[in-house]
Design a protein around this motif. Structure first.
Motif, PDB file in Angstrom:
ATOM      1  N   CYS A 154       0.806  -1.224   0.000  1.00  0.00           N
ATOM      2  CA  CYS A 154       0.000   0.000   0.000  1.00  0.00           C
ATOM      3  C   CYS A 154       0.838   1.273   0.000  1.00  0.00           C
ATOM      4  CB  CYS A 154      -0.968  -0.002   1.183  1.00  0.00           C
ATOM      5  SG  CYS A 154      -2.260  -1.247   1.056  1.00  0.00           S
ATOM      6  N   PHE A 155       1.837   1.319  -0.890  1.00  0.00           N
ATOM      7  CA  PHE A 155       2.575   2.550  -1.152  1.00  0.00           C
ATOM      8  C   PHE A 155       2.313   2.943  -2.595  1.00  0.00           C
ATOM      9  CE2 PHE A 155       4.818   1.226   2.594  1.00  0.00           C
ATOM     10  CZ  PHE A 155       5.301   2.398   3.161  1.00  0.00           C
ATOM     11  N   ASN A 156       2.203   4.253  -2.848  1.00  0.00           N
ATOM     12  CA  ASN A 156       1.969   4.710  -4.212  1.00  0.00           C
ATOM     13  C   ASN A 156       3.296   4.896  -4.946  1.00  0.00           C
ATOM     14  OD1 ASN A 156       2.970   7.344  -3.476  1.00  0.00           O
ATOM     15  ND2 ASN A 156       0.964   7.765  -2.581  1.00  0.00           N
ATOM     16  N   GLU A 157       3.225   5.313  -6.207  1.00  0.00           N
ATOM     17  CA  GLU A 157       4.433   5.452  -7.024  1.00  0.00           C
ATOM     18  C   GLU A 157       5.356   6.555  -6.512  1.00  0.00           C
ATOM     19  OE1 GLU A 157       2.292   8.266 -10.436  1.00  0.00           O
ATOM     20  OE2 GLU A 157       2.974   6.238 -10.914  1.00  0.00           O
TER      21      GLU A 157
ATOM     22  N   ALA B 187      -3.124   3.219   3.599  1.00  0.00           N
ATOM     23  CA  ALA B 187      -3.577   3.059   2.220  1.00  0.00           C
ATOM     24  C   ALA B 187      -2.676   3.875   1.298  1.00  0.00           C
ATOM     25  CB  ALA B 187      -5.024   3.513   2.071  1.00  0.00           C
ATOM     26  N   ALA B 188      -2.578   3.429   0.029  1.00  0.00           N
ATOM     27  CA  ALA B 188      -1.719   4.113  -0.940  1.00  0.00           C
ATOM     28  C   ALA B 188      -2.271   5.485  -1.308  1.00  0.00           C
ATOM     29  CB  ALA B 188      -1.545   3.257  -2.187  1.00  0.00           C
ATOM     30  N   THR B 189      -3.581   5.614  -1.299  1.00  0.00           N
ATOM     31  CA  THR B 189      -4.237   6.912  -1.524  1.00  0.00           C
ATOM     32  C   THR B 189      -5.278   7.101  -0.427  1.00  0.00           C
ATOM     33  OG1 THR B 189      -5.882   5.893  -3.006  1.00  0.00           O
ATOM     34  CG2 THR B 189      -3.901   6.829  -4.024  1.00  0.00           C
ATOM     35  N   ILE B 190      -5.584   8.333  -0.119  1.00  0.00           N
ATOM     36  CA  ILE B 190      -6.534   8.599   0.964  1.00  0.00           C
ATOM     37  C   ILE B 190      -7.954   8.291   0.492  1.00  0.00           C
ATOM     38  CG2 ILE B 190      -7.446  10.328   2.536  1.00  0.00           C
ATOM     39  CD1 ILE B 190      -4.877  11.862   2.272  1.00  0.00           C
TER      40      ILE B 190
ATOM     41  N   PHE C 142      -0.555   6.492   3.403  1.00  0.00           N
ATOM     42  CA  PHE C 142      -1.339   7.353   4.288  1.00  0.00           C
ATOM     43  C   PHE C 142      -1.850   6.514   5.458  1.00  0.00           C
ATOM     44  CE2 PHE C 142      -1.340   9.204   0.103  1.00  0.00           C
ATOM     45  CZ  PHE C 142      -1.039  10.542   0.359  1.00  0.00           C
ATOM     46  N   VAL C 143      -1.432   6.902   6.658  1.00  0.00           N
ATOM     47  CA  VAL C 143      -1.718   6.134   7.873  1.00  0.00           C
ATOM     48  C   VAL C 143      -2.867   6.773   8.636  1.00  0.00           C
ATOM     49  CG1 VAL C 143      -0.771   5.295  10.051  1.00  0.00           C
ATOM     50  CG2 VAL C 143       0.688   5.405   8.014  1.00  0.00           C
ATOM     51  N   TYR C 144      -3.834   5.942   9.002  1.00  0.00           N
ATOM     52  CA  TYR C 144      -4.984   6.386   9.807  1.00  0.00           C
ATOM     53  C   TYR C 144      -4.506   6.586  11.241  1.00  0.00           C
ATOM     54  CZ  TYR C 144      -9.661   6.187  11.941  1.00  0.00           C
ATOM     55  OH  TYR C 144     -10.812   6.464  12.643  1.00  0.00           O
TER      56      TYR C 144
ATOM     57  N   PHE D  39      -8.218   0.460   3.377  1.00  0.00           N
ATOM     58  CA  PHE D  39      -7.030   0.448   4.229  1.00  0.00           C
ATOM     59  C   PHE D  39      -6.544  -0.983   4.430  1.00  0.00           C
ATOM     60  CE2 PHE D  39      -8.891   4.520   5.435  1.00  0.00           C
ATOM     61  CZ  PHE D  39      -7.768   5.334   5.589  1.00  0.00           C
ATOM     62  N   LYS D  40      -5.241  -1.123   4.668  1.00  0.00           N
ATOM     63  CA  LYS D  40      -4.642  -2.424   4.944  1.00  0.00           C
ATOM     64  C   LYS D  40      -3.889  -2.329   6.261  1.00  0.00           C
ATOM     65  CE  LYS D  40      -1.610  -5.960   2.945  1.00  0.00           C
ATOM     66  NZ  LYS D  40      -0.774  -6.329   1.757  1.00  0.00           N
ATOM     67  N   PHE D  41      -3.987  -3.387   7.092  1.00  0.00           N
ATOM     68  CA  PHE D  41      -3.350  -3.338   8.407  1.00  0.00           C
ATOM     69  C   PHE D  41      -1.969  -3.973   8.378  1.00  0.00           C
ATOM     70  CE2 PHE D  41      -2.371  -4.847  12.677  1.00  0.00           C
ATOM     71  CZ  PHE D  41      -2.588  -3.689  13.412  1.00  0.00           C
ATOM     72  N   ASN D  42      -1.031  -3.307   9.044  1.00  0.00           N
ATOM     73  CA  ASN D  42       0.320  -3.820   9.216  1.00  0.00           C
ATOM     74  C   ASN D  42       0.718  -3.539  10.657  1.00  0.00           C
ATOM     75  OD1 ASN D  42       3.380  -3.046   9.330  1.00  0.00           O
ATOM     76  ND2 ASN D  42       3.205  -4.374   7.543  1.00  0.00           N
ATOM     77  N   SER D  43       1.397  -4.472  11.302  1.00  0.00           N
ATOM     78  CA  SER D  43       1.726  -4.307  12.717  1.00  0.00           C
ATOM     79  C   SER D  43       2.593  -3.084  12.973  1.00  0.00           C
ATOM     80  CB  SER D  43       2.439  -5.558  13.235  1.00  0.00           C
ATOM     81  OG  SER D  43       3.633  -5.801  12.502  1.00  0.00           O
ATOM     82  N   SER D  44       3.351  -2.646  11.969  1.00  0.00           N
ATOM     83  CA  SER D  44       4.210  -1.471  12.125  1.00  0.00           C
ATOM     84  C   SER D  44       3.532  -0.199  11.640  1.00  0.00           C
ATOM     85  CB  SER D  44       5.526  -1.669  11.370  1.00  0.00           C
ATOM     86  OG  SER D  44       6.260  -2.751  11.889  1.00  0.00           O
ATOM     87  N   LEU D  45       2.888  -0.283  10.457  1.00  0.00           N
ATOM     88  CA  LEU D  45       2.253   0.901   9.869  1.00  0.00           C
ATOM     89  C   LEU D  45       0.802   1.071  10.307  1.00  0.00           C
ATOM     90  CD1 LEU D  45       3.584   0.630   6.202  1.00  0.00           C
ATOM     91  CD2 LEU D  45       4.517   1.942   8.092  1.00  0.00           C
ATOM     92  N   LEU D  46       0.255   0.064  10.988  1.00  0.00           N
ATOM     93  CA  LEU D  46      -1.151   0.070  11.398  1.00  0.00           C
ATOM     94  C   LEU D  46      -2.039   0.154  10.154  1.00  0.00           C
ATOM     95  CD1 LEU D  46      -0.784   2.380  14.530  1.00  0.00           C
ATOM     96  CD2 LEU D  46      -0.511  -0.103  14.356  1.00  0.00           C
TER      97      LEU D  46
END
Length: 293
Positions: A118-121, A155-158, A126-128, A145-152
């Motif tokens: 979930c990173f854009n070019e 999403a690549a775009t808001i 964008f972290v909630y 949105f996608k969950f990651n233990s570090s980034l919580l």
């Protein structure tokens, strides 16, 4: 006259060169790389070579002669120079093709990693950041949105409607790409994200209620949420209340008869005055709930 570099070390008599199809050749030989003086040795016992039992140990590659004989092209100095230039040019072409292939593979792997994480070019995500993400996790997932233990949740775009609830994070701040295009987060990525979120969140108005071991009687509260989870001691729940802006938490296995949003009266003992994600929380125990009349 010269032979190609691959045949340097071969024995040949240039005076016996002959012409074939307008080019010069010579018969050249070198020692067989498979045998010893024409004998194919399989092993050594007590210092003595043991020939292969088949065909009396005769090497089939050189037919027992101990030498490999080949018809080898002879080149003039001019032809040899042209061949060297062609060889160098071909090697450069192969190297350029290899580098181009590696760059394409790197770009593909990098693009795939960015999409999966979930990173854009522009290498940003964008972290909630609001503190109540657990309560709205299903809606966050539905929004993209996608969950990651570090980034919580990120999403690549808001997503629409979350413009005021996200902070922008650059991958260059928290990770790096390997030579193969794989992204890797830095060891302190979790701390960096937590610091950014903490700065983005408005100062909490929650305050502790009373002191540890105080008994609270009929405190008016609003039931905010009930979340169950399994522990090694069995099923438990974390129950969250609000008394104005003050957060109250109760960990219990008791069946709660009320629903989130209900106004109720809470009685219980203050177990601990805690802080979670920058918010003061009063942890209660041995609680009793009743309807607010």
């Amino acid at each position: 006259m010269r032979v190609a570099n691959s045949y340097v070390g071969y024995e040949y008599d240039e005076t016996k060169a002959y012409e074939k199809n307008g080019k010069m050749y010579v018969s050249a030989r070198c020692k067989c790389d498979r045998c010893t003086k024409g004998v194919y040795v399989t092993r050594v016992e007590n210092g003595q070579p043991i020939p292969h039992p088949a065909f009396g140990g005769i090497c089939l590659k050189c037919k027992g002669s101990g030498f490999i004989t080949k018809e080898v092209r002879l080149y003039t100095d001019k032809e040899f120079e042209q061949m060297e230039k062609a060889s160098i040019k071909a090697a450069e072409k192969r190297e350029a093709a290899r580098e181009q292939k590696m760059k394409a593979e790197y770009a593909n792997k990098r693009a795939k990693w960015l999409e999966e994480n979930c990173f854009n070019e522009n290498l940003t995500t964008f972290v909630y950041f609001p503190a109540d993400s657990f309560e709205v996790k299903d809606s966050l997932k539905d929004a993209g949105f996608k969950f990651n233990s570090s980034l919580l949740w990120h999403a690549a775009t808001i997503p629409a409607g979350y413009e005021e609830s996200c902070i922008e994070v650059s991958f260059n701040e928290i990770g790096e790409f390997s030579a193969w295009g794989e992204g890797h987060f830095n060891p302190d990525v979790k701390r960096i994200i937590e610091d950014k979120i903490k700065k983005a969140r408005p100062a909490s108005k929650s305050q502790w209620i009373g002191e540890e071991k105080d008994r609270i009687i009929d405190l008016p509260v609003v039931l905010v949420s009930i979340h169950g989870f399994e522990t090694r001691y069995g099923y438990s729940q974390v129950v969250k209340f609000l008394n104005g802006d003050n957060i109250i938490t109760w960990f219990t296995a008791v069946d709660i008869k009320f629903e989130p949003g209900d106004n109720i009266l809470l009685s219980g003992t203050i177990k601990k005055l805690d802080e979670y994600k920058g918010e003061a929380q009063t942890i209660m125990t041995r609680c009793r709930l009743k309807s607010l009349e």
